[in-house]
Scaffold this active site. Sequence first.
Site, mmCIF file in Angstrom:
data_model
loop_
_atom_site.group_PDB
_atom_site.id
_atom_site.type_symbol
_atom_site.label_atom_id
_atom_site.label_comp_id
_atom_site.label_asym_id
_atom_site.label_seq_id
_atom_site.Cartn_x
_atom_site.Cartn_y
_atom_site.Cartn_z
ATOM 1 N N LYS A 124 18.281 32.644 0.225
ATOM 2 C CA LYS A 124 17.585 32.832 1.713
ATOM 3 C C LYS A 124 17.612 34.128 2.120
ATOM 4 O O LYS A 124 18.443 34.877 1.636
ATOM 5 C CB LYS A 124 18.214 31.521 2.524
ATOM 6 C CG LYS A 124 17.766 30.172 1.778
ATOM 7 C CD LYS A 124 18.050 29.091 3.136
ATOM 8 C CE LYS A 124 17.529 27.873 2.472
ATOM 9 N NZ LYS A 124 17.646 26.607 3.353
ATOM 10 N N ARG A 184 22.413 22.813 -2.902
ATOM 11 C CA ARG A 184 21.037 23.048 -3.550
ATOM 12 C C ARG A 184 20.856 24.389 -3.926
ATOM 13 O O ARG A 184 20.985 25.374 -3.062
ATOM 14 C CB ARG A 184 20.347 22.440 -2.642
ATOM 15 C CG ARG A 184 18.941 22.140 -2.979
ATOM 16 C CD ARG A 184 17.797 21.990 -1.816
ATOM 17 N NE ARG A 184 16.478 21.733 -2.146
ATOM 18 C CZ ARG A 184 15.560 22.824 -2.210
ATOM 19 N NH1 ARG A 184 15.943 24.167 -1.875
ATOM 20 N NH2 ARG A 184 14.289 22.670 -2.590
#
Length: 271
Positions: A204, A244
């Site tokens: 991210k 994840r």
Amino acid sequence: MGVLNVTPDSFSDGGRYADLGDAVAHALRMRDEGADLIDVGGESTRPGAGRVDAETEIARVVPVIAELAAHGLAMTVDTSRAAVAEAALSAGALGVNDVSGGLADPDMARVVRDAGCPWILMHWRGHSDRMADLAHYDDVVADVREELSARVEEALAAGVDASKIAIDPGLGFAKRAEDNWALSARLDVLVDMGWPVLFASSRKSYLGRLLADAEGHPRPVGEREAATLATTVLAVAAGAWGVRVHDVRGNIDAVRVWQATSGARPLSSPS
């Protein structure tokens, strides 16, 4: 949980697995590397992303899910739409990873309840095209805990089985970098709520900004794996139920090192 985006515009791997054969091969590879679940998504939720219609999302995910089910893979569908979830569950998905925590589609609770399937409720305040404007908190950890509690209570009130619920703090979704770091540092507060916690930091942008070069350019998406591994180990150490990730093998290796170290007996004191 291995990430399988069958989209043209996801922030990390958009377009790489839009072909059915490529998607299936990648999912099988992640399964062989140790993924317990494959999370199949047909709509990008990267910051600023626009929405596609339900028919497009279904057309992207259902053929992949059906093919993977035929290979015996365990999957969740990454969607905030009840119609997509229903089609995916019928095709062989085992659960729903809902980035909206049930807020985007009021019919999602019915679909999950009737299917009796797992439902991951992520903290969310609005769709990708406006979520940056919603990143305002008095105390991000307390606020996320309170808002996730409300999502869980609403799911339970709708008849969803408590044993099927998991939560996700929603890193990057209506969160500034400092919010992501605060939630990571106090993940125990969410773990203490008593629900399985999914942690999703993989590649991210806040990691890219942390690792920016001397000119301030963020580290490219494909060069954030070492940072992702660090967040995975810290999350697992804090009690996360799952992570994840895009790089399944690397993250499993990191967790195995942490497990071996945690389980090692201390050396005997010299006599």
